[in-house]
Scaffold this motif. Structure first.
Motif, PDB file in Angstrom:
ATOM      1  N   THR A  32      68.459   3.663  26.348  1.00 36.83           N
ATOM      2  CA  THR A  32      68.364   2.290  26.817  1.00 36.83           C
ATOM      3  C   THR A  32      66.898   2.007  27.088  1.00 36.83           C
ATOM      4  N   THR A  33      66.371   0.913  26.535  1.00 38.39           N
ATOM      5  CA  THR A  33      64.953   0.598  26.666  1.00 38.39           C
ATOM      6  C   THR A  33      64.777  -0.792  27.262  1.00 38.39           C
ATOM      7  N   LYS A  34      63.850  -0.894  28.220  1.00 36.47           N
ATOM      8  CA  LYS A  34      63.502  -2.184  28.827  1.00 36.47           C
ATOM      9  C   LYS A  34      62.001  -2.248  29.066  1.00 36.47           C
ATOM     10  N   TYR A  41      46.105  -6.811  35.289  1.00 38.43           N
ATOM     11  CA  TYR A  41      45.787  -5.446  34.848  1.00 38.43           C
ATOM     12  C   TYR A  41      46.767  -4.398  35.366  1.00 38.43           C
ATOM     13  N   GLY A  42      47.997  -4.791  35.592  1.00 33.96           N
ATOM     14  CA  GLY A  42      49.019  -3.850  36.030  1.00 33.96           C
ATOM     15  C   GLY A  42      49.055  -3.620  37.524  1.00 33.96           C
ATOM     16  N   LEU A  43      48.317  -4.388  38.289  1.00 34.92           N
ATOM     17  CA  LEU A  43      48.258  -4.187  39.737  1.00 34.92           C
ATOM     18  C   LEU A  43      49.447  -4.786  40.475  1.00 34.92           C
ATOM     19  N   ALA A  44      49.986  -5.868  39.978  1.00 35.65           N
ATOM     20  CA  ALA A  44      51.079  -6.548  40.678  1.00 35.65           C
ATOM     21  C   ALA A  44      52.336  -6.559  39.819  1.00 35.65           C
ATOM     22  N   PRO A  45      53.388  -5.851  40.245  1.00 37.36           N
ATOM     23  CA  PRO A  45      54.633  -5.858  39.474  1.00 37.36           C
ATOM     24  C   PRO A  45      55.376  -7.182  39.630  1.00 37.36           C
ATOM     25  N   VAL A  46      55.856  -7.704  38.518  1.00 36.49           N
ATOM     26  CA  VAL A  46      56.635  -8.939  38.534  1.00 36.49           C
ATOM     27  C   VAL A  46      58.107  -8.629  38.303  1.00 36.49           C
ATOM     28  N   GLY A  47      58.396  -7.750  37.374  1.00 33.59           N
ATOM     29  CA  GLY A  47      59.763  -7.336  37.068  1.00 33.59           C
ATOM     30  C   GLY A  47      59.751  -5.918  36.530  1.00 33.59           C
ATOM     31  N   VAL A  48      60.268  -5.000  37.314  1.00 33.28           N
ATOM     32  CA  VAL A  48      60.254  -3.592  36.924  1.00 33.28           C
ATOM     33  C   VAL A  48      61.694  -3.125  36.753  1.00 33.28           C
ATOM     34  N   SER A  49      61.956  -2.402  35.669  1.00 32.04           N
ATOM     35  CA  SER A  49      63.310  -1.925  35.392  1.00 32.04           C
ATOM     36  C   SER A  49      63.702  -0.823  36.366  1.00 32.04           C
ATOM     37  N   ASP A  50      65.003  -0.731  36.643  1.00 32.90           N
ATOM     38  CA  ASP A  50      65.550   0.282  37.535  1.00 32.90           C
ATOM     39  C   ASP A  50      66.181   1.373  36.679  1.00 32.90           C
ATOM     40  N   SER A  51      65.579   2.555  36.675  1.00 35.07           N
ATOM     41  CA  SER A  51      66.066   3.631  35.809  1.00 35.07           C
ATOM     42  C   SER A  51      67.457   4.100  36.200  1.00 35.07           C
ATOM     43  N   LYS A  52      67.805   4.057  37.483  1.00 35.71           N
ATOM     44  CA  LYS A  52      69.156   4.446  37.906  1.00 35.71           C
ATOM     45  C   LYS A  52      70.196   3.484  37.344  1.00 35.71           C
ATOM     46  N   GLU A  53      69.855   2.209  37.355  1.00 34.16           N
ATOM     47  CA  GLU A  53      70.756   1.199  36.793  1.00 34.16           C
ATOM     48  C   GLU A  53      70.871   1.365  35.279  1.00 34.16           C
ATOM     49  N   MET A  54      69.758   1.672  34.625  1.00 31.15           N
ATOM     50  CA  MET A  54      69.761   1.868  33.181  1.00 31.15           C
ATOM     51  C   MET A  54      70.573   3.100  32.791  1.00 31.15           C
ATOM     52  N   ALA A  55      70.598   4.125  33.653  1.00 29.30           N
ATOM     53  CA  ALA A  55      71.348   5.355  33.365  1.00 29.30           C
ATOM     54  C   ALA A  55      72.838   5.183  33.604  1.00 29.30           C
ATOM     55  N   GLY A  56      73.212   4.176  34.355  1.00 29.77           N
ATOM     56  CA  GLY A  56      74.627   3.958  34.640  1.00 29.77           C
ATOM     57  C   GLY A  56      75.169   5.044  35.545  1.00 29.77           C
ATOM     58  N   LEU A  81      45.763 -10.041  31.857  1.00 32.20           N
ATOM     59  CA  LEU A  81      46.458 -10.837  32.868  1.00 32.20           C
ATOM     60  C   LEU A  81      47.942 -10.487  32.903  1.00 32.20           C
ATOM     61  N   TYR A  82      48.499 -10.154  31.757  1.00 29.66           N
ATOM     62  CA  TYR A  82      49.895  -9.681  31.650  1.00 29.66           C
ATOM     63  C   TYR A  82      49.852  -8.313  30.988  1.00 29.66           C
ATOM     64  N   SER A  83      50.336  -7.287  31.685  1.00 28.58           N
ATOM     65  CA  SER A  83      50.248  -5.917  31.187  1.00 28.58           C
ATOM     66  C   SER A  83      51.627  -5.239  31.232  1.00 28.58           C
ATOM     67  N   PRO A  84      52.412  -5.348  30.172  1.00 26.63           N
ATOM     68  CA  PRO A  84      53.751  -4.755  30.180  1.00 26.63           C
ATOM     69  C   PRO A  84      53.715  -3.255  29.870  1.00 26.63           C
ATOM     70  N   THR A  85      54.771  -2.563  30.272  1.00 28.91           N
ATOM     71  CA  THR A  85      55.024  -1.186  29.875  1.00 28.91           C
ATOM     72  C   THR A  85      56.467  -1.111  29.413  1.00 28.91           C
ATOM     73  N   THR A  86      56.854   0.017  28.835  1.00 30.89           N
ATOM     74  CA  THR A  86      58.209   0.212  28.332  1.00 30.89           C
ATOM     75  C   THR A  86      58.830   1.431  29.001  1.00 30.89           C
ATOM     76  N   THR A  87      60.064   1.282  29.485  1.00 36.31           N
ATOM     77  CA  THR A  87      60.806   2.397  30.051  1.00 36.31           C
ATOM     78  C   THR A  87      62.017   2.678  29.171  1.00 36.31           C
ATOM     79  N   THR A  88      62.206   3.951  28.814  1.00 35.46           N
ATOM     80  CA  THR A  88      63.339   4.369  28.021  1.00 35.46           C
ATOM     81  C   THR A  88      64.101   5.436  28.790  1.00 35.46           C
ATOM     82  N   VAL A  89      65.398   5.211  28.978  1.00 32.09           N
ATOM     83  CA  VAL A  89      66.267   6.189  29.635  1.00 32.09           C
ATOM     84  C   VAL A  89      67.162   6.795  28.562  1.00 32.09           C
ATOM     85  N   THR A  90      67.104   8.117  28.446  1.00 35.85           N
ATOM     86  CA  THR A  90      67.932   8.842  27.491  1.00 35.85           C
ATOM     87  C   THR A  90      68.988   9.621  28.257  1.00 35.85           C
ATOM     88  N   LYS A  91      70.270   9.406  27.881  1.00 39.32           N
ATOM     89  CA  LYS A  91      71.372  10.090  28.567  1.00 39.32           C
ATOM     90  C   LYS A  91      71.944  11.181  27.682  1.00 39.32           C
TER      91      LYS A  91
END
Length: 91
Positions: A32-34, A41-56, A81-91
């Protein structure tokens, strides 16, 4: 000159990445990827994925967070000004 540019592009393919193993780690290939959204520059989070929720309900999984090429390109186009990252949860 082309060799230096090629070598630099291979070395800089991922600005950063980190992996966390929960329990015994991933037991399969279900991913699952979000995107995570940061500003200034990545200093202020606006929307961060929850890995526990992604893992179910999985007790064993692996979390890999990175700045992909596309994330870096988006960050460069917005001058950081906008600096996204990607989180991938592998089950």
């Amino acid at each position: 000159m082309m060799t230096i540019l090629f070598a630099s592009s291979m070395l800089l393919t991922s600005c950063y990445s980190y992996t966390s193993v929960v329990g015994e780690g991933a037991q399969g290939n279900n991913e699952t990827t979000k995107w995570n959204h940061y500003v200034v520059y990545g200093l202020a989070p606006v929307g961060v994925s929850d890995s526990k929720e992604m893992a179910g309900d999985a007790e064993n999984y692996t979390v890999h967070t990175r700045q992909s090429f596309v994330n870096g390109l988006v960050s460069a186009l917005t001058f950081g000004l906008y600096s996204p990252t990607t989180t991938t949860v592998t089950k």
